[in-house]
Write a protein that holds these residues in place. Sequence first.
Motif, short mmCIF file in Angstrom:
data_model
loop_
_atom_site.label_atom_id
_atom_site.label_comp_id
_atom_site.label_asym_id
_atom_site.label_seq_id
_atom_site.Cartn_x
_atom_site.Cartn_y
_atom_site.Cartn_z
N GLY A 47 0.82 -1.22 0.00
CA GLY A 47 0.00 0.00 0.00
C GLY A 47 0.84 1.25 0.00
O GLY A 47 0.47 2.27 0.60
N MET A 48 1.99 1.22 -0.69
CA MET A 48 2.99 2.29 -0.61
C MET A 48 3.62 2.47 -1.99
O MET A 48 4.19 1.51 -2.52
CB MET A 48 4.06 1.77 0.37
CG MET A 48 5.04 2.78 0.89
SD MET A 48 6.38 1.94 1.87
CE MET A 48 5.48 1.35 3.31
N PRO A 49 3.51 3.65 -2.61
CA PRO A 49 4.09 3.80 -3.95
C PRO A 49 5.62 3.71 -3.93
O PRO A 49 6.25 3.78 -2.86
CB PRO A 49 3.63 5.19 -4.37
CG PRO A 49 3.33 5.91 -3.11
CD PRO A 49 2.89 4.87 -2.11
N GLY A 50 6.20 3.58 -5.12
CA GLY A 50 7.65 3.39 -5.23
C GLY A 50 8.48 4.47 -4.57
O GLY A 50 9.53 4.17 -3.97
N SER A 51 8.01 5.71 -4.64
CA SER A 51 8.80 6.80 -4.04
C SER A 51 8.89 6.61 -2.53
O SER A 51 9.95 6.84 -1.93
CB SER A 51 8.16 8.14 -4.38
OG SER A 51 6.80 8.14 -3.99
N ALA A 52 7.80 6.19 -1.89
CA ALA A 52 7.81 5.97 -0.44
C ALA A 52 8.65 4.74 -0.09
O ALA A 52 9.37 4.73 0.92
CB ALA A 52 6.38 5.79 0.08
N GLN A 53 8.59 3.72 -0.94
CA GLN A 53 9.45 2.55 -0.71
C GLN A 53 10.92 2.94 -0.81
O GLN A 53 11.76 2.45 -0.06
CB GLN A 53 9.16 1.47 -1.75
CG GLN A 53 7.80 0.82 -1.63
CD GLN A 53 7.59 -0.17 -2.76
OE1 GLN A 53 8.36 -1.11 -2.94
NE2 GLN A 53 6.55 0.05 -3.55
N MET A 54 11.23 3.81 -1.77
CA MET A 54 12.62 4.23 -1.95
C MET A 54 13.11 5.00 -0.73
O MET A 54 14.23 4.79 -0.24
CB MET A 54 12.78 5.08 -3.21
CG MET A 54 14.23 5.42 -3.51
SD MET A 54 14.43 6.15 -5.17
CE MET A 54 13.78 7.80 -4.88
N ALA A 55 12.25 5.89 -0.20
CA ALA A 55 12.63 6.64 0.99
C ALA A 55 12.90 5.68 2.15
O ALA A 55 13.87 5.84 2.91
CB ALA A 55 11.53 7.63 1.36
N ARG A 56 12.04 4.67 2.28
CA ARG A 56 12.24 3.69 3.36
C ARG A 56 13.52 2.90 3.14
O ARG A 56 14.27 2.63 4.09
CB ARG A 56 11.03 2.75 3.42
CG ARG A 56 11.01 1.79 4.58
CD ARG A 56 10.69 2.49 5.89
NE ARG A 56 10.78 1.62 7.05
CZ ARG A 56 9.75 1.00 7.64
NH1 ARG A 56 8.53 1.18 7.18
NH2 ARG A 56 9.94 0.22 8.69
N ALA A 57 13.80 2.54 1.89
CA ALA A 57 15.02 1.78 1.58
C ALA A 57 16.26 2.60 1.91
O ALA A 57 17.27 2.06 2.37
CB ALA A 57 15.03 1.35 0.11
N GLU A 58 16.18 3.92 1.67
CA GLU A 58 17.36 4.74 1.96
C GLU A 58 17.55 4.93 3.45
O GLU A 58 18.67 5.03 3.95
CB GLU A 58 17.27 6.06 1.20
CG GLU A 58 17.45 5.76 -0.31
CD GLU A 58 17.38 6.97 -1.23
OE1 GLU A 58 16.99 8.05 -0.78
OE2 GLU A 58 17.73 6.78 -2.42
N ALA A 59 16.44 4.93 4.21
CA ALA A 59 16.54 5.06 5.68
C ALA A 59 16.85 3.72 6.35
O ALA A 59 17.58 3.68 7.33
CB ALA A 59 15.23 5.63 6.23
N GLN A 60 16.27 2.65 5.85
CA GLN A 60 16.36 1.33 6.50
C GLN A 60 16.49 0.26 5.43
O GLN A 60 15.52 -0.47 5.15
CB GLN A 60 15.10 1.04 7.32
CG GLN A 60 15.04 1.69 8.68
CD GLN A 60 13.84 1.14 9.46
OE1 GLN A 60 12.70 1.30 9.02
NE2 GLN A 60 14.10 0.51 10.59
N ALA A 61 17.67 0.14 4.85
CA ALA A 61 17.86 -0.81 3.74
C ALA A 61 17.47 -2.22 4.16
O ALA A 61 16.90 -2.98 3.38
CB ALA A 61 19.32 -0.78 3.27
#
Lengths: 142, 142, 142, 142
Positions: A67-81
């Motif tokens: 339930g999270m678009p790619g941009s939000a997933q990317m932000a999460r990946a950069e904060a918590q890979a």
Amino acid sequence: MAEISLRRARTMIRKALEHARGAEFKPMAVAVLDSGGNLIAFEREDGASPGRYEIARGKAYGAVMLGMPGSAQMARAEAQAYFVACANGALGGGMIPVPGGVLVKDSKGRTMGAVGVSGDASENDAAAAKAGIEAAGLSAED
Amino acid sequence: MAEISLRRARTMIRKALEHARGAEFKPMAVAVLDSGGNLIAFEREDGASPGRYEIARGKAYGAVMLGMPGSAQMARAEAQAYFVACANGALGGGMIPVPGGVLVKDSKGRTMGAVGVSGDASENDAAAAKAGIEAAGLSAED
Amino acid sequence: MAEISLRRARTMIRKALEHARGAEFKPMAVAVLDSGGNLIAFEREDGASPGRYEIARGKAYGAVMLGMPGSAQMARAEAQAYFVACANGALGGGMIPVPGGVLVKDSKGRTMGAVGVSGDASENDAAAAKAGIEAAGLSAED
Amino acid sequence: MAEISLRRARTMIRKALEHARGAEFKPMAVAVLDSGGNLIAFEREDGASPGRYEIARGKAYGAVMLGMPGSAQMARAEAQAYFVACANGALGGGMIPVPGGVLVKDSKGRTMGAVGVSGDASENDAAAAKAGIEAAGLSAED
């Protein structure tokens, strides 16, 4: 909640590709998934590399499953890979957590599915997906 | 050691969801696992994204298999990402090493299982899990 | 050898679905794969079950990877089930060895790809695939 | 099409288990999946073996993904074992093609999801699933 019909999925793909051609993006692939993460329709343009299905589908799959678009997933990946790496494992290895995975919302804000686009820069992929979704009369969250 | 009964697992889920509704968290999913890492009970609220099972189960699974709640797994992931990546591989790809995977302990401190919650911010997920476990008369290690 | 263009893949899908509607088949899914076994285009009709992508793609995938249409794979499976089981393992678990996986041939008999159809009885699936391929001006081996 | 709400999924599980207790079946597990094959709710009774989740979920998963209840999958497996083996591969190894995977239909005959039950003889599992679905005011195809 209404499902995305095949008719609307075709419109999304055709309009996403028209957007890409108008903007002179590289050859693209576009996947449309339903609210359960299953494929409704897909097209890969001539000249796009053969793995574009897996990338486009992965962008849409992670978006709809979390339930999270790619941009939000990317932000999460950069904060918590490690979180995104593990979520990917839990989801069977199919996530692509960058822009270009765009949620399809109905008029009440409910997720109907997602469009995943791959071929050019991630931001351009997302713009093409958004153009396709809006041309089908639905709302995009990218 | 007593196992978590289905009756108690239901209480944990019901009370975790009541906590979430009282605190106006986003729609949630709650998984209860036994001391062997196997699913006893699960519920996903209306409106929660479809991949919430995999995330909630993964939080509880890593916790019970390593005997380490999500917060401790997260600390380890931040110190040694490769350890958590490899532990995840060894455990079949199902870990989600962030708060929201909470150990269920009996009165002697033995691990009876774990509760995994996903839907809102990780800290809120953990608070809901803890509320559910304590409402069932057991101790939570989050 | 010419590849199957997206334009031709669209024609194959549209005509396969027209055949299915004319014959009153159940809701269908149609996948078109290139000569490397990679997806070019896919559509799933409204009302087709969500796993139809995996089945339609698997029919086309086994066909193109082994150079053998679904009917020939089925004959082999009936004669030597263990061969097909192991070929399936070697190919990553994606084969569906029944009619409905139809090879696309150029005018010199070279394999350009395959069309996989799923939704109705296997023979009907194969007939729809064949109709699509021939409508695109290519030869079908089913 | 309406989705199966959590409220209704709970009713299905509670009534399936009441049926099982009334009929003195062995300890049971019940999984409810949505129309995309994703888990809504699950319960495993005390005394049921730990792998019952995987079996119950697999029964429901194959049913919803193929639009075919467990009894029809079993008939297909007995006629064409290699087809079911390969479909299982294509669907990620999660099918359990025996009775106890029962489709949930709305009043227009559309598939809303599936209930999977495991614990006793397959026919008894299917009877429990059916009882649960009908108690929730929906139609069962077993």
